[in-house]
Design a protein around this motif. Structure first.
Motif, mmCIF file in Angstrom:
data_model
loop_
_atom_site.group_PDB
_atom_site.id
_atom_site.type_symbol
_atom_site.label_atom_id
_atom_site.label_comp_id
_atom_site.label_asym_id
_atom_site.label_seq_id
_atom_site.Cartn_x
_atom_site.Cartn_y
_atom_site.Cartn_z
ATOM 1 N N HIS A 47 0.853 -1.181 0.000
ATOM 2 C CA HIS A 47 0.000 0.000 0.000
ATOM 3 C C HIS A 47 0.889 1.230 0.000
ATOM 4 O O HIS A 47 1.973 1.225 0.594
ATOM 5 N N ILE A 51 -3.570 2.152 5.614
ATOM 6 C CA ILE A 51 -4.947 1.671 5.523
ATOM 7 C C ILE A 51 -5.549 1.518 6.917
ATOM 8 O O ILE A 51 -6.573 0.872 7.097
ATOM 9 N N SER A 84 -0.103 -5.375 -5.387
ATOM 10 C CA SER A 84 -1.266 -4.915 -6.147
ATOM 11 C C SER A 84 -0.916 -4.888 -7.623
ATOM 12 O O SER A 84 -0.033 -4.117 -8.047
ATOM 13 N N SER A 116 -6.373 -3.467 -4.267
ATOM 14 C CA SER A 116 -7.189 -3.066 -3.130
ATOM 15 C C SER A 116 -8.669 -3.330 -3.345
ATOM 16 O O SER A 116 -9.178 -3.254 -4.461
ATOM 17 N N ARG A 117 -9.333 -3.642 -2.255
ATOM 18 C CA ARG A 117 -10.781 -3.825 -2.301
ATOM 19 C C ARG A 117 -11.453 -2.476 -2.550
ATOM 20 O O ARG A 117 -11.138 -1.482 -1.874
ATOM 21 N N HIS A 120 -12.923 -0.404 0.478
ATOM 22 C CA HIS A 120 -12.060 0.008 1.588
ATOM 23 C C HIS A 120 -11.612 1.445 1.317
ATOM 24 O O HIS A 120 -10.702 1.674 0.533
ATOM 25 N N ALA A 123 -7.954 2.352 1.462
ATOM 26 C CA ALA A 123 -7.142 1.754 0.403
ATOM 27 C C ALA A 123 -7.439 2.414 -0.937
ATOM 28 O O ALA A 123 -6.537 2.639 -1.746
ATOM 29 N N ARG A 124 -8.701 2.717 -1.185
ATOM 30 C CA ARG A 124 -9.092 3.311 -2.467
ATOM 31 C C ARG A 124 -8.427 4.676 -2.700
ATOM 32 O O ARG A 124 -8.037 5.013 -3.817
#
Length: 292
Positions: A47, A51, A84, A116-117, A120, A123-124
């Motif tokens: 990341h 997060i 990712s 990333s989900r 989230h 994370a986004r």
């Protein structure tokens, strides 16, 4: 029903998320773990921003940090859980991973996932903050499948090649040097969605799922078995890996979860260490969680 690889000896590792910590914090834990045989592997995450709160705290880029840690350790297998696929073009990622495999003397486990989900928010936001596109899930999964194909080809093919897929286009693709490990570093694919499991069934040597709900992990493992059967691949050739959060205050609860995961056929156990890391935490993990 435990997976067919449940009789294999378990392999334990640690995860140190490189956020809200310093480089010196992570290096200390990894160098300590490097001297403890019961801890066989160590992981970072991928990341670009934290997060977890505080959102403006420090976060280090995973592959750069992994290269530094590879140069300062000698035994641990190491990787990013998981890279990712949205952050880097696959040919660039293949080059980065090869460099880490060379630096480490062939100790890289190559972890990759969709990214990333979308639900989230912490994370986004890192995509917008870094000018990176965030495509829908179908696009991201198809891109991951192509990336796995491309990266393996770059690691193994001796001559330049062209590739024209739906999401990736390469002309005169070629990689030199090749990874130390032959034919290539083990490929770990992380995720729990059925679409990602289909990619794992085709490409993974190891499949990882975030733990917590062991019954869900068992169901997902069974689904992976089914997808392997559809492809004509032996499900037993994919090692089952699970990430389990560690509680320093309640080690018995963590040991119980580890036992559940082992009984369910997960033989590759990644123990997530919350920060701040206590002094001697790697030895504590070995004595309180692995040996007990």
């Amino acid at each position: 029903m435990p997976h067919t690889t449940a009789t294999a000896p378990p392999r334990f590792g640690i995860m140190t998320a490189p956020m809200q910590v310093s480089y010196e914090d992570v290096l200390r834990v990894w160098q300590e773990a490097d001297e403890i045989p019961e801890i066989e592997h160590a992981w970072l995450f991928d990341h670009l921003m934290p997060i977890a709160d505080p959102p403006d705290g420090p976060a280090y880029e995973g592959w750069t940090l992994l290269a530094a840690l590879a140069a300062r350790t000698r035994r641990l297998r190491l990787g990013v859980l998981v890279t990712s696929n949205r952050f880097r073009p696959p040919a660039v990622l293949a080059k980065i991973a090869t460099t880490v495999d060379v630096i480490s003397g062939g100790r890289l486990d190559f972890g990759i996932g969709v990214g990333s989900r979308p639900g989230h928010p912490l994370a986004r936001r890192e995509y917008e903050a870094h000018g990176l596109p965030f495509h829908d899930t179908a696009h991201a999964v198809a891109s991951l499948a192509e990336a796995c194909t491309l990266i393996r080809r770059l690691w193994t093919e001796p001559a330049p090649f062209d590739f024209h897929g739906t999401h990736h286009h390469l002309t005169g693709a070629y990689a030199n040097p090749k990874p130390v490990q032959r034919p290539h570093p083990p490929i770990l694919i992380g995720g729990r969605s059925s679409a990602t499991l289909r990619v794992a069934a085709e490409h993974a040597d190891v499949w990882n799922i975030p733990g917590g709900d062991i019954s869900d992990a068992v169901r997902r493992s069974a689904l992976l078995d089914r997808y392997c059967a559809e492809l004509g691949r032996d499900p037993a050739c994919i090692t089952r890996s699970i990430h389990l959060p560690v509680s320093y205050d309640h080690p018995a609860a963590t040991r119980h979860t580890i036992a559940e995961a082992l009984d369910a056929g997960f033989r590759h156990i990644v123990l997530g260490l919350p920060a701040p890391y206590p002094a001697g935490v790697a030895r504590w993990v070995a004595d309180e969680l692995i040996k007990n």
